[in-house]
Design a protein around this motif. Sequence first.
Motif, short mmCIF file in Angstrom:
data_model
loop_
_atom_site.label_atom_id
_atom_site.label_comp_id
_atom_site.label_asym_id
_atom_site.label_seq_id
_atom_site.Cartn_x
_atom_site.Cartn_y
_atom_site.Cartn_z
N GLN A 68 147.57 12.52 -19.90
CA GLN A 68 146.62 11.65 -20.59
C GLN A 68 146.53 10.30 -19.87
O GLN A 68 145.45 9.75 -19.65
CB GLN A 68 147.10 11.46 -22.02
CG GLN A 68 146.01 10.92 -22.91
CD GLN A 68 146.47 10.81 -24.35
OE1 GLN A 68 147.52 11.36 -24.72
NE2 GLN A 68 145.73 10.11 -25.15
N TYR A 69 147.69 9.80 -19.48
CA TYR A 69 147.79 8.51 -18.81
C TYR A 69 147.02 8.53 -17.48
O TYR A 69 146.28 7.61 -17.15
CB TYR A 69 149.27 8.20 -18.59
CG TYR A 69 149.57 6.77 -18.27
CD1 TYR A 69 149.14 5.74 -19.12
CD2 TYR A 69 150.29 6.43 -17.13
CE1 TYR A 69 149.41 4.42 -18.82
CE2 TYR A 69 150.57 5.11 -16.83
CZ TYR A 69 150.13 4.12 -17.67
OH TYR A 69 150.41 2.81 -17.38
N LYS A 70 147.20 9.67 -16.74
CA LYS A 70 146.51 9.80 -15.46
C LYS A 70 145.00 9.86 -15.69
O LYS A 70 144.22 9.26 -14.94
CB LYS A 70 146.95 11.09 -14.74
CG LYS A 70 148.30 10.98 -14.03
CD LYS A 70 148.59 12.32 -13.35
CE LYS A 70 149.96 12.36 -12.72
NZ LYS A 70 150.36 13.74 -12.40
N ARG A 71 144.60 10.62 -16.71
CA ARG A 71 143.17 10.74 -17.02
C ARG A 71 142.56 9.37 -17.31
O ARG A 71 141.54 9.01 -16.77
CB ARG A 71 142.96 11.65 -18.23
CG ARG A 71 142.53 13.06 -17.85
CD ARG A 71 142.02 13.86 -19.03
NE ARG A 71 142.94 13.89 -20.16
CZ ARG A 71 143.99 14.70 -20.26
NH1 ARG A 71 144.24 15.55 -19.28
NH2 ARG A 71 144.76 14.67 -21.32
N GLU A 72 143.28 8.59 -18.16
CA GLU A 72 142.77 7.27 -18.53
C GLU A 72 142.62 6.36 -17.31
O GLU A 72 141.80 5.46 -17.28
CB GLU A 72 143.71 6.62 -19.55
CG GLU A 72 143.52 7.20 -20.95
CD GLU A 72 144.69 6.88 -21.87
OE1 GLU A 72 144.77 7.53 -22.92
OE2 GLU A 72 145.53 6.01 -21.52
N ASN A 73 143.45 6.62 -16.29
CA ASN A 73 143.43 5.77 -15.10
C ASN A 73 142.75 6.41 -13.90
O ASN A 73 142.92 5.97 -12.77
CB ASN A 73 144.86 5.35 -14.74
CG ASN A 73 145.42 4.37 -15.79
OD1 ASN A 73 145.16 3.18 -15.74
ND2 ASN A 73 146.14 4.90 -16.76
N GLN A 74 142.02 7.51 -14.14
CA GLN A 74 141.28 8.24 -13.09
C GLN A 74 142.17 8.62 -11.90
O GLN A 74 141.83 8.43 -10.75
CB GLN A 74 140.06 7.44 -12.58
CG GLN A 74 138.80 7.60 -13.39
CD GLN A 74 138.79 6.67 -14.59
OE1 GLN A 74 139.22 5.53 -14.47
NE2 GLN A 74 138.35 7.15 -15.73
#
Length: 361
Positions: free
Chosen positions: A305-311
């Motif tokens: 989720q964290y990676k997704r939020e930070n592209q």
Amino acid sequence: MSPKLVLESIKKALGIKEDHMIISGPCSAESEEQVLNTCRLLADTGKVHMLRAGIWKPRTRPNSFEGMGEKALPWLIKAGKETGLPVTTEVANAQHVEICLKYGVDVLWIGARTTVSPFAVQEIADALKGVDIPVMVKNPINPDLELWVGALERINQSGIRKLAAIHRGYSSSELTSFRNAPMWDMAVHLKTMIPDLEIICDPSHIAGARDLVPLVAQKALDLHINGLMIESHHQPDAALSDAAQQLKPSAVGKMLSSLVYRKPSSSNSEFVDQLENLRGKIDEVDEKLLENLSIRMKIAEQIGQYKRENQVTILQVNRWSELVADRVAKGRALGLSENMLSTLLDLIHKESIERQNGSTV
Ligand code: PEP
Ligand code: MN
């Protein structure tokens, strides 16, 4: 599939008290003298319960010795009659089945090169319709459990209930000291799938070399296999097939006396208590393992989720290679095998990636 305990019923009929069924005899029937000499000596050991001999030999290359064919069958039948032991041989097609039934062979087996071919197995199954004869199915040459089970099912569906399996190892490109890689987990897996199926080990085709046969046979017994099929020749060095792995009948007798035959359980109360205690510990450790795996996957989801939020991409190869190297080194220091560690880490990685992708709940 609920096979009948074929080995148990043969042992009962013959009055055999041992836990294990021992089958032995030459790889190939070469001459009447060779079959009779070998089988007489094997029967004299008092430790062999069934005689084997290949009549038709599936050979990898043409122009090798391909067995004596039908004319050799009376030699094996004669050896059986003289010694009072049942006899078994390999069938690879419908014609072999017909000939064996005509001569009164007691038990048939399907060889590793036949088990790989559903057409061939079906042909044998069709030839066996309406016949009551025990059939043993060797594992296919390649480590494909489904093929092995499929062959057993085809024979079972033709009405044969007296079924057993033979574990004879697998062809592998990896260099090992064995002719065929044992891959014991295949036999264990089969037993888990069909608990009533008796499994015999053929240590001769696994070992490929005379001096390794006892080692493989012991390993099979330690895994609680139901019997052994051992190749034997009165003059092994002169054998026309599989010379390197055949034992003299006297060596078969010696090996059978020196093997340790373990029992599946013991009624000794101290043993039972200690086993319960250790199994309890295993249960606790497994619970912790599962909890930790679950925690690990939840963290992976958070990272996703964290990676997704930070592209940022999910797969970061460098991080994973470093992690694997680190965990393998740590695991090895703890006495775990590299093979097990990399398989386990691979599975964890796959699941983590799926979790990070949000594709698995
Ligand atoms: C045999 O038992 O001689 C034989 C040919 O075995 P496999 O089918 O296991 O190669
Ligand atoms: Mn052989």
